[in-house]
Write an enzyme that holds these catalytic residues in place. Structure first.
Site, PDB file in Angstrom:
ATOM      1  CG  HIS A  12      69.670  35.285  46.683  1.00 55.58           C
ATOM      2  ND1 HIS A  12      70.860  35.095  46.002  1.00 55.58           N
ATOM      3  CD2 HIS A  12      68.680  35.027  45.798  1.00 55.58           C
ATOM      4  CE1 HIS A  12      70.584  34.749  44.758  1.00 55.58           C
ATOM      5  NE2 HIS A  12      69.284  34.709  44.603  1.00 55.58           N
ATOM      6  CG  HIS A  54      69.947  29.087  41.310  1.00 52.81           C
ATOM      7  ND1 HIS A  54      70.436  29.224  40.024  1.00 52.81           N
ATOM      8  CD2 HIS A  54      69.069  30.098  41.494  1.00 52.81           C
ATOM      9  CE1 HIS A  54      69.896  30.287  39.478  1.00 52.81           C
ATOM     10  NE2 HIS A  54      69.070  30.841  40.336  1.00 52.81           N
TER      11      HIS A  54
HETATM   12 CA    CA Z   1      65.515  32.022  43.550  1.00 54.37          CA
END
Ligand code: CA
Length: 317
Positions: A12, A54
């Protein structure tokens, strides 16, 4: 041979539990830790470059406020799409900060160490393909189309641009090492219908989101990406966590389940350890993959489980 299915380990934002998210060193570390896929969140710059970030704002992971103090919008935020790539390249990336300006995850990498920068999606794809070449690995990419409606309102079709870049780098069919993810189901539907790209798609889900039923999602997507809290009940003190029906329901219609996000330093509610969370999600729940900030820990747990299974097979046989 073990019979246990091995869920995919999806790093992630890279090995973001150890190094600033979405930096190439974070991706390299996740690669070396044995992740199967490395995630890219994708947003656009003013001049139409696709960068791996992000947030649509630069506030929490860069020094934009120091370098370009005049460039915030009226809401006080600095938007990536208000900057050209050349300017984006001057920014220093750091560990994520919270609203108080301090590290969001205090135990993680220090705020002012190292020198990190924002990379384009193209650079990151070349980086991962380069690592696959030099190591003989087969690690895949897992890009997310971020806020497509917002990008469109800013005059940029981010989905179309991502699709074209993926095609350029050989990601074209369901056999290619890629999952393409998005929360917006209309945009996912466009990927094959409008652009003819047949890569594996993952429909991200929030508990509150208004999405088509699973059987409809199965017509355009290979899998779903729910948040971990959608996968179990019994989160309160003294309760026994048990899986919800979501994984079985998804499997029923042929959808894989890749849930997000397992963090060793922010465990899911009611689960006392990373091992307990993995036991619930993987062993009991039957998920097919998971996003984690700590790919090494998940890989290690899965290996331990494999070895235990192997030992049982050997002694039985
Ligand atoms: Ca993502």
């Amino acid at each position: 041979m073990s019979k246990l299915p091995l869920p995919l380990v999806i790093a992630h934002r890279g090995a973001s539990g150890y190094l600033p998210e979405h930096t190439l060193v974070s991706k390299a570390l996740a690669y070396a830790m044995g992740a199967d896929y490395l995630e890219q969140d994708v947003i656009a710059t003013r001049d139409g470059a696709l960068v791996v970030m992000h947030d649509i704002t630069l506030d929490d992971v860069t020094d934009v406020a120091e370098q370009y103090p005049q460039r915030a919008r009226a809401d006080g935020h600095f938007y990536c799409i208000d900057f050209d790539l050349e300017e984006i390249r001057t920014l220093k990336v750091s560990e994520r900060r919270g609203a108080d300006g301090k590290r969001k995850y205090p135990e993680r990498f220090s705020l002012n160490a190292g020198r990190f920068e924002i990379v384009t999606l193209e650079e990151e794809i070349r980086f991962i393909q380069g690592l696959n070449m030099s190591t003989g690995g087969t690690v895949g990419i897992y890009p997310e189309i971020k806020d497509p409606q917002w990008h469109r309102s800013e005059g940029f079709d981010i989905t179309e641009n991502i699709v074209h870049l993926l095609q350029k780098y050989g990601y074209r069919s369901a056999n290619d090492p890629i999952y393409l993810q998005c929360f917006d189901h209309q945009e996912l539907i466009r990927v094959e219908k409008e652009f003819g790209l047949r890569v594996k798609l993952v429909q991200l889900m929030r508990a509150t989101a208004d999405l088509p039923p699973l059987e409809e999602i199965a017509r355009y997507a290979k899998g779903i990406g729910p948040s971990i809290d959608m996968l179990y009940e019994g989160k309160g003190a003294g309760q026994d966590p048990v899986p919800t029906a979501l994984v079985d329901d998804a499997h029923e219609v042929g959808l894989a389940v890749h849930d997000y996000t397992l963090r060793a330093d922010r465990l899911p509610d009611g689960l006392g350890s990373l091992a307990a969370a993995l036991e619930l999600l993987v062993a009991q729940g039957g998920i097919d993959g998971l996003f984690t900030d700590f790919p090494d820990m998940v890989v290690k747990w899965l290996q331990g489980r494999q070895e235990a299974e192997q030992a049982r097979d050997d002694s039985a046989g």
